[in-house]
Design an enzyme around this catalytic site. Structure first.
Site, PDB file in Angstrom:
ATOM      1  N   LYS A 133       0.900  -1.290  -0.169  1.00  0.00           N
ATOM      2  CA  LYS A 133      -0.080  -0.059   0.003  1.00  0.00           C
ATOM      3  C   LYS A 133       0.762   1.362  -0.081  1.00  0.00           C
ATOM      4  CE  LYS A 133      -4.409  -1.582   1.555  1.00  0.00           C
ATOM      5  NZ  LYS A 133      -5.770  -1.186   1.871  1.00  0.00           N
ATOM      6  N   LYS A 215      -5.085  -7.326  -7.087  1.00  0.00           N
ATOM      7  CA  LYS A 215      -6.175  -7.793  -6.333  1.00  0.00           C
ATOM      8  C   LYS A 215      -7.418  -6.864  -6.738  1.00  0.00           C
ATOM      9  CE  LYS A 215      -7.268  -6.669  -2.192  1.00  0.00           C
ATOM     10  NZ  LYS A 215      -7.954  -6.578  -0.810  1.00  0.00           N
ATOM     11  N   LYS A 218     -11.804  -1.884  -4.007  1.00  0.00           N
ATOM     12  CA  LYS A 218     -12.862  -0.813  -4.046  1.00  0.00           C
ATOM     13  C   LYS A 218     -12.073   0.550  -4.346  1.00  0.00           C
ATOM     14  CE  LYS A 218     -13.940  -1.860   0.415  1.00  0.00           C
ATOM     15  NZ  LYS A 218     -13.002  -1.899   1.153  1.00  0.00           N
TER      16      LYS A 218
HETATM   17  N1  AQP Z   1     -10.252  -8.938  -4.327  1.00  0.00           N
HETATM   18  C1  AQP Z   1     -10.738  -9.688  -3.148  1.00  0.00           C
HETATM   19  N2  AQP Z   1     -11.052 -11.050  -3.263  1.00  0.00           N
HETATM   20  C2  AQP Z   1     -11.468 -11.704  -2.186  1.00  0.00           C
HETATM   21  N3  AQP Z   1     -11.678 -11.332  -1.238  1.00  0.00           N
HETATM   22  C3  AQP Z   1     -11.643  -9.889  -0.985  1.00  0.00           C
HETATM   23  N4  AQP Z   1     -11.700  -8.788   0.238  1.00  0.00           N
HETATM   24  C4  AQP Z   1     -11.311  -7.553  -0.273  1.00  0.00           C
HETATM   25  N5  AQP Z   1     -10.809  -7.761  -1.562  1.00  0.00           N
HETATM   26  C5  AQP Z   1     -11.062  -8.948  -1.741  1.00  0.00           C
HETATM   27  C6  AQP Z   1     -12.048  -9.079   1.480  1.00  0.00           C
HETATM   28  O1  AQP Z   1     -13.075  -8.159   1.820  1.00  0.00           O
HETATM   29  C7  AQP Z   1     -13.104  -8.043   3.262  1.00  0.00           C
HETATM   30  C8  AQP Z   1     -13.130  -6.559   3.561  1.00  0.00           C
HETATM   31  O2  AQP Z   1     -12.071  -5.896   3.223  1.00  0.00           O
HETATM   32  P1  AQP Z   1     -11.650  -4.617   3.600  1.00  0.00           P
HETATM   33  O3  AQP Z   1     -12.319  -3.572   2.685  1.00  0.00           O
HETATM   34  O4  AQP Z   1     -11.450  -4.635   5.033  1.00  0.00           O
HETATM   35  O5  AQP Z   1      -9.964  -4.342   3.048  1.00  0.00           O
HETATM   36  P2  AQP Z   1      -9.321  -4.836   1.630  1.00  0.00           P
HETATM   37  O6  AQP Z   1      -9.003  -6.276   1.819  1.00  0.00           O
HETATM   38  O7  AQP Z   1      -8.363  -4.027   1.412  1.00  0.00           O
HETATM   39  O8  AQP Z   1     -10.547  -4.584   0.593  1.00  0.00           O
HETATM   40  P3  AQP Z   1     -10.139  -3.587  -0.780  1.00  0.00           P
HETATM   41  O9  AQP Z   1     -11.803  -3.652  -1.476  1.00  0.00           O
HETATM   42  O10 AQP Z   1      -9.208  -4.068  -1.434  1.00  0.00           O
HETATM   43  O11 AQP Z   1      -9.981  -2.303  -0.111  1.00  0.00           O
HETATM   44  P4  AQP Z   1      -9.092  -1.153  -0.370  1.00  0.00           P
HETATM   45  O12 AQP Z   1      -9.155  -0.625  -1.921  1.00  0.00           O
HETATM   46  O13 AQP Z   1      -9.589   0.033   0.500  1.00  0.00           O
HETATM   47  O14 AQP Z   1      -7.769  -1.664   0.009  1.00  0.00           O
HETATM   48  C9  AQP Z   1     -11.604  -8.647   3.908  1.00  0.00           C
HETATM   49  O15 AQP Z   1     -12.128 -10.038   4.314  1.00  0.00           O
HETATM   50  C10 AQP Z   1     -11.167  -8.961   2.483  1.00  0.00           C
HETATM   51  O16 AQP Z   1     -10.100 -10.165   2.643  1.00  0.00           O
END
Ligand code: AQP
Length: 347
Positions: A133, A215, A218
């Site tokens: 990140k 990955k 969002k």
């Molecule tokens: N691409 C993904 N595939 C499977 N699982 C996913 N999760 C996130 N992206 C994927 C799972 O969603 C849960 C919540 O995630 P989060 O929002 O707390 O953090 P994150 O993993 O950092 O999600 P994002 O969408 O990638 O957010 P940003 O863009 O803010 O970094 C977790 O259980 C995660 O594993």
């Protein structure tokens, strides 16, 4: 004062309850850092919904985690409410599970500070998600991003959590949580339960549509994800444009990450085996497969979107549900925080 132990913290109220095995406690968080994606849905949300009667669940919109990277204040406020509404719309049932917003329970931030003071910086330096990140920008990202895993540890440890369901990129953070709990318990006496991580087999990592090496996130580019509020036309367009390769066969081959990712989404949502899916699309082209995948995604999200529209039509009810969620967990969180403060000599 004795530490709440696994055995003492869930006293059965009735003989019937006493005869039933205690449900494992699960803490799950999701950050309001944008509109949740199909990756969040497959990797997390739909499993949370399905497992509401299996575990003693605590679901949390982790807004304090979202601000570890810059957020526009108005957007953060809107995203927090949108995410909560989408979780309820996906099937999180306030009668069976607790859902609340992290910053509404101040014990999270307070315990995080105490845990920061027992966590060696060397452990944080090893966190790969921080490296990813922060990228090249390590000197200018916030200190909050650096200590994000400690806040996550506080979230989990406040509730004596047994299990943390995570995507594969978060396993290291749960390991860190165990190490922090262990260190605290060793220094100050038995206080926290050491949680276990649980990763899903199918859909643990849904990849970006425009770049299957990354990955699906969002906070990624618009073309990289399907959001839970995307209308059918946008979903079809994004899937039609998703990166694949120049081959023809539709098979699960990890060396072909684009089609592999799309097939993983198809499998996760449709529930068929790999063999069944490969047989279904034998001799067919990418266009046909992508159209079938788009139909499946649209059909999956349609009831969620319908319910979301209903929920957002009544903002006062959403406020009430979130206040109720916070009230439900606050006493537990405050009791744990009090114990931690006593242990370190703050009380
Ligand atoms: N691409 C993904 N595939 C499977 N699982 C996913 N999760 C996130 N992206 C994927 C799972 O969603 C849960 C919540 O995630 P989060 O929002 O707390 O953090 P994150 O993993 O950092 O999600 P994002 O969408 O990638 O957010 P940003 O863009 O803010 O970094 C977790 O259980 C995660 O594993």
């Amino acid at each position: 004062m004795t530490a709440p132990t696994k055995a003492s913290r869930a006293k059965p109220a009735t003989a019937k309850q006493a005869a039933e095995p205690r449900r494992e406690r699960v803490f799950s968080g999701i950050a309001p850092s944008g509109t949740p994606t199909l990756g969040n849905y497959i990797g997390a949300i739909r499993n949370w919904v399905a497992e509401q009667d299996i575990y003693d669940n605590i679901f949390c919109v982790v807004d304090l985690h979202a601000i570890t990277v810059p957020q526009d204040p108005a957007e953060l406020r809107a995203n927090t409410r949108q995410l909560a509404a989408l979780l309820f719309a996906s099937g999180i049932d306030p009668k069976r599970s607790v859902l609340f917003v992290q910053s509404h329970v101040s014990a999270h931030a307070e315990l995080a500070w105490i845990l920061n003071c027992v966590t060696p910086t060397g452990w944080l330096n090893r966190m790969t998600q921080f490296k990813v990140k922060a990228g090249e920008d390590r000197e200018s990202v916030s200190a909050g991003l650096y200590v994000y895993p400690v806040l996550m540890a506080a979230d989990i440890l406040l509730y004596q959590t047994d299990v943390v369901p995570v995507g594969d990129d978060q396993v290291q953070h749960v390991e860190l949580t165990r190490d922090i709990a262990n260190t605290f318990n060793f220094r100050f006496g038995e206080t926290f339960v050491e949680p276990k991580a649980r990763i899903r087999e199918v859909g643990a990592r849904i990849m970006a549509l425009d770049d299957p090496a990354k990955k699906m996130s969002k906070s990624g580019a618009e073309a990289s994800y399907i959001s839970l509020v995307d209308p059918p036309t946008a979903i079809r367009k994004k899937i039609a444009r998703a990166t694949t390769d120049s081959e023809r066969t539709i098979v699960f081959d990890e060396n072909r990450p684009g089609i592999f990712n799309l097939l993983t989404i198809y499998q996760a949502l449709g529930g068929e085996t790999r063999e069944q899916i490969e047989a279904e699309f034998a001799g067919k082209g990418y266009k046909e497969f992508k159209a079938a995948l788009a139909d499946l995604v649209v059909a999956t999200l349609e009831p969620v979107q319908q319910r979301y529209t209903e929920i957002t039509a009544d903002p006062a009810e959403l406020d009430r549900l979130l206040a109720q969620g916070a009230e439900q967990v606050r006493p537990r969180a405050e009791a744990m925080l009090k114990l931690a403060k006593e242990r370190v000599g703050l009380l």
